[in-house]
Motif scaffolding. Sequence first.
Motif, PDB file in Angstrom:
ATOM      1  N   VAL A   1       0.841  -1.198   0.000  1.00  0.00           N
ATOM      2  CA  VAL A   1       0.000   0.000   0.000  1.00  0.00           C
ATOM      3  C   VAL A   1       0.880   1.253   0.000  1.00  0.00           C
ATOM      4  O   VAL A   1       0.567   2.227  -0.692  1.00  0.00           O
ATOM      5  N   ILE A   2       1.978   1.222   0.723  1.00  0.00           N
ATOM      6  CA  ILE A   2       2.907   2.351   0.725  1.00  0.00           C
ATOM      7  C   ILE A   2       3.421   2.602  -0.692  1.00  0.00           C
ATOM      8  O   ILE A   2       3.492   3.745  -1.149  1.00  0.00           O
ATOM      9  N   ALA A   3       3.763   1.534  -1.400  1.00  0.00           N
ATOM     10  CA  ALA A   3       4.230   1.674  -2.785  1.00  0.00           C
ATOM     11  C   ALA A   3       3.139   2.277  -3.668  1.00  0.00           C
ATOM     12  O   ALA A   3       3.428   3.103  -4.548  1.00  0.00           O
ATOM     13  N   PHE A   4       1.892   1.889  -3.449  1.00  0.00           N
ATOM     14  CA  PHE A   4       0.793   2.431  -4.236  1.00  0.00           C
ATOM     15  C   PHE A   4       0.643   3.938  -4.036  1.00  0.00           C
ATOM     16  O   PHE A   4       0.264   4.652  -4.974  1.00  0.00           O
ATOM     17  N   CYS A   5       0.953   4.425  -2.856  1.00  0.00           N
ATOM     18  CA  CYS A   5       0.843   5.876  -2.601  1.00  0.00           C
ATOM     19  C   CYS A   5       1.737   6.660  -3.548  1.00  0.00           C
ATOM     20  O   CYS A   5       1.330   7.675  -4.116  1.00  0.00           O
ATOM     21  N   GLY A   6       2.958   6.191  -3.729  1.00  0.00           N
ATOM     22  CA  GLY A   6       3.871   6.850  -4.663  1.00  0.00           C
ATOM     23  C   GLY A   6       3.403   6.734  -6.106  1.00  0.00           C
ATOM     24  O   GLY A   6       3.494   7.691  -6.884  1.00  0.00           O
ATOM     25  N   VAL A   7       2.872   5.572  -6.464  1.00  0.00           N
ATOM     26  CA  VAL A   7       2.372   5.365  -7.819  1.00  0.00           C
ATOM     27  C   VAL A   7       1.185   6.287  -8.089  1.00  0.00           C
ATOM     28  O   VAL A   7       1.061   6.856  -9.176  1.00  0.00           O
ATOM     29  N   ILE A   8       0.315   6.452  -7.098  1.00  0.00           N
ATOM     30  CA  ILE A   8      -0.852   7.342  -7.242  1.00  0.00           C
ATOM     31  C   ILE A   8      -0.381   8.778  -7.484  1.00  0.00           C
ATOM     32  O   ILE A   8      -0.890   9.470  -8.370  1.00  0.00           O
ATOM     33  N   ARG A   9       0.587   9.225  -6.696  1.00  0.00           N
ATOM     34  CA  ARG A   9       1.102  10.592  -6.879  1.00  0.00           C
ATOM     35  C   ARG A   9       1.732  10.773  -8.255  1.00  0.00           C
ATOM     36  O   ARG A   9       1.534  11.793  -8.915  1.00  0.00           O
ATOM     37  N   ASP A  10       2.501   9.766  -8.684  1.00  0.00           N
ATOM     38  CA  ASP A  10       3.125   9.840 -10.007  1.00  0.00           C
ATOM     39  C   ASP A  10       2.069   9.892 -11.107  1.00  0.00           C
ATOM     40  O   ASP A  10       2.202  10.651 -12.076  1.00  0.00           O
TER      41      ASP A  10
END
Length: 160
Positions: A135-144
Motif C-alpha cells: 500500500v505504501i508503494a501504491f501511494c507513490g504510484v498514485i502521486r506519479d
Amino acid sequence: LSLGSHFQERKGVGEAAPFVELFRSGLAVLLPLITTGTISACGRTGTIQILALNNVSLLMMQSYPIVSRHGGKIMAALLRCLGAAARYGHGEYVDNGAVSVTKVAIRVAALLLILGGDRAERVLRVAEKECIDEVIAFCGVIRDEARGIIVRNGKVVNSV
C-alpha cells in the motif's frame, strides 16, 4: 494540488447542488463494491469492482466542487481496494482481474488526488506511515499518476 481549486473557480459549489445528493447516494452504493472483492457470474474477479471504480470516477467528475469534502473516505476505500488487489495480483498465481482492478483503482485515486485536495492527500500520508509495504508503494504510484495526468493536460502544479 491546485487543479481542484481551478475547478472550483470555474463552477461554484452552489451550481453543483443538484449533484450533491446523487454524489452521496452514489458513494454509499459504490464504495462498498470497490472494497469488497467479488467474482462475477462469469467467474471473473474484479468485474464489479472495475465497473464501480469507473462509476466513482464519473461521479467525481460530475460533482467535482464537492469531491474535496469526501476525498478522505474515497481515498481510504481506494487504498483498501488496492491492498486487497495486491494480494491476488502478485505472486505464484497472478489473477488478471486483480491486476486490472489495480490499474483502474490507481487511475481513479490519481484523479481523486487532483480533485479531492487535502483530505485525500492526508489519507495517503497516514497510509505511508501505517500500512503494509504494498500500500505504501501504491501511494507513490498514485502521486506519479496524478502528476502525469496534470502534465498531459498542460496544467502546472507546484506539489503533489
